[in-house]
Design a protein around this motif. Structure first.
Motif, short mmCIF file in Angstrom:
data_model
loop_
_atom_site.label_atom_id
_atom_site.label_comp_id
_atom_site.label_asym_id
_atom_site.label_seq_id
_atom_site.Cartn_x
_atom_site.Cartn_y
_atom_site.Cartn_z
N VAL A 266 3.98 -6.82 -17.75
CA VAL A 266 4.53 -5.48 -17.54
C VAL A 266 5.40 -5.50 -16.29
CG1 VAL A 266 3.93 -3.07 -17.06
CG2 VAL A 266 2.53 -4.40 -18.64
N ALA A 267 6.56 -4.89 -16.38
CA ALA A 267 7.43 -4.77 -15.21
C ALA A 267 6.79 -3.79 -14.24
CB ALA A 267 8.81 -4.27 -15.62
N VAL A 268 6.56 -4.25 -13.02
CA VAL A 268 5.91 -3.39 -12.03
C VAL A 268 6.66 -3.50 -10.71
CG1 VAL A 268 4.22 -5.17 -11.41
CG2 VAL A 268 3.72 -2.79 -10.89
N THR A 269 6.86 -2.35 -10.08
CA THR A 269 7.50 -2.30 -8.77
C THR A 269 6.49 -1.72 -7.80
OG1 THR A 269 9.65 -1.91 -9.80
CG2 THR A 269 9.44 -1.36 -7.46
N PRO A 270 5.84 -2.57 -7.00
CA PRO A 270 4.90 -2.03 -6.02
C PRO A 270 5.64 -1.61 -4.75
CG PRO A 270 4.78 -4.41 -6.03
CD PRO A 270 5.81 -4.02 -7.06
N ALA B 260 -0.61 2.82 0.09
CA ALA B 260 -0.60 2.47 1.51
C ALA B 260 -1.54 1.30 1.78
CB ALA B 260 -1.00 3.68 2.35
N SER B 261 -1.17 0.48 2.75
CA SER B 261 -1.97 -0.68 3.11
C SER B 261 -3.32 -0.32 3.71
CB SER B 261 -1.22 -1.55 4.13
OG SER B 261 0.01 -1.95 3.63
N HIS B 262 -3.42 0.89 4.21
CA HIS B 262 -4.65 1.29 4.90
C HIS B 262 -5.42 2.38 4.17
CE1 HIS B 262 -2.22 -0.75 7.92
NE2 HIS B 262 -3.38 -1.11 8.45
N GLU B 263 -5.13 2.58 2.89
CA GLU B 263 -5.86 3.60 2.14
C GLU B 263 -7.09 2.99 1.48
OE1 GLU B 263 -4.64 4.35 -2.15
OE2 GLU B 263 -2.73 4.37 -1.10
N ALA B 264 -7.96 3.84 1.00
CA ALA B 264 -9.21 3.39 0.41
C ALA B 264 -9.01 2.60 -0.87
CB ALA B 264 -10.11 4.60 0.14
N CYS B 265 -7.95 2.84 -1.61
CA CYS B 265 -7.73 2.20 -2.90
C CYS B 265 -6.82 0.97 -2.84
CB CYS B 265 -7.10 3.20 -3.87
SG CYS B 265 -8.10 4.65 -4.17
N VAL B 266 -6.51 0.49 -1.66
CA VAL B 266 -5.52 -0.58 -1.54
C VAL B 266 -5.90 -1.83 -2.33
CG1 VAL B 266 -6.39 -1.54 0.65
CG2 VAL B 266 -3.97 -1.80 0.02
N ASP B 267 -7.16 -2.22 -2.30
CA ASP B 267 -7.57 -3.42 -3.03
C ASP B 267 -7.40 -3.22 -4.54
OD1 ASP B 267 -8.24 -4.63 -0.62
OD2 ASP B 267 -10.33 -3.98 -0.75
N ASP B 268 -7.78 -2.05 -5.04
CA ASP B 268 -7.63 -1.75 -6.46
C ASP B 268 -6.16 -1.70 -6.84
OD1 ASP B 268 -10.36 -1.64 -6.76
OD2 ASP B 268 -10.47 0.54 -6.66
N ASN B 269 -5.32 -1.13 -5.98
CA ASN B 269 -3.88 -1.07 -6.28
C ASN B 269 -3.27 -2.46 -6.36
OD1 ASN B 269 -3.39 1.76 -6.51
ND2 ASN B 269 -3.64 1.94 -4.30
N ARG B 270 -3.61 -3.32 -5.42
CA ARG B 270 -3.09 -4.69 -5.44
C ARG B 270 -3.57 -5.43 -6.69
NH1 ARG B 270 -4.42 -5.76 0.89
NH2 ARG B 270 -2.53 -4.80 1.77
N ALA B 271 -4.84 -5.23 -7.03
CA ALA B 271 -5.38 -5.87 -8.22
C ALA B 271 -4.68 -5.36 -9.48
CB ALA B 271 -6.89 -5.63 -8.32
N PHE B 272 -4.36 -4.08 -9.51
CA PHE B 272 -3.67 -3.51 -10.67
C PHE B 272 -2.25 -4.05 -10.78
CE2 PHE B 272 -1.90 0.33 -13.00
CZ PHE B 272 -2.40 -0.08 -14.23
N VAL B 273 -1.57 -4.21 -9.65
CA VAL B 273 -0.23 -4.82 -9.65
C VAL B 273 -0.32 -6.22 -10.25
CG1 VAL B 273 1.59 -5.76 -8.17
CG2 VAL B 273 0.71 -3.46 -7.74
N ASP B 274 -1.30 -7.01 -9.81
CA ASP B 274 -1.48 -8.37 -10.32
C ASP B 274 -1.78 -8.36 -11.82
OD1 ASP B 274 -1.05 -9.33 -7.76
OD2 ASP B 274 -3.19 -9.63 -7.33
N LYS B 275 -2.63 -7.43 -12.25
CA LYS B 275 -2.99 -7.34 -13.66
C LYS B 275 -1.78 -6.97 -14.51
CE LYS B 275 -6.15 -5.29 -16.92
NZ LYS B 275 -7.23 -6.18 -17.26
#
Length: 132
Positions: A64-68, A43-58
């Motif tokens: 790696v094929a990733v579907t966010p 979710a865009s408003h959850e506590a882990c959003v920055d880490d999730n976006r960074a993980f998608v980028d990584k």
């Protein structure tokens, strides 16, 4: 943001190995090459959003094929509440569809690999027969 919040507790959670222990515990600091395809739901408003976006980028940078799937105004792990909120139910449907499509892809890949193996075996048998 979440990393800074839990950072003081990570050292103990990672066996009191200091900064290196914290890095071992997070996929953000690991090699992501050769991982299977990922579906990241957050979710865009959850506590882990920055880490999730960074993980998608990584993952993308590692090939790696990733579907966010990022949804606004929800909380961490909201798909687990599919029985209670329509957004969770919708996300679970997205996940199931993604897994089904991935399964179909792998079925085709396995059939192609089996056909290649069978053709190789047949070719090897023909070569062996010719040599005799």
């Amino acid at each position: 943001r979440l990393y800074e919040f839990v950072q003081p507790k990570l050292i103990a959670a990672c066996g009191n190995k200091g900064e290196e222990g914290k890095r071992v515990a997070s996929p953000l600091f690991q090699d992501c090459g050769n991982l299977c395809p990922h579906f990241l739901s957050f979710a865009s408003h959850e506590a882990c959003v920055d880490d999730n976006r960074a993980f998608v980028d990584k993952l993308r940078a590692s090939g790696v094929a990733v579907t966010p799937s990022e949804r606004p105004f929800l909380w961490h792990a909201y798909p687990l509440f599919a029985c209670f909120v329509p957004e969770g139910r919708e996300e679970m449907e997205r996940i199931v569809t993604w897994v089904s499509q991935l399964n179909d892809h792998f079925k085709l890949a396995f059939k192609a690999a089996e056909a290649t193996a069978a053709a190789t075996a047949t070719g090897a048998q023909l070569t062996k027969t010719k040599l005799q």
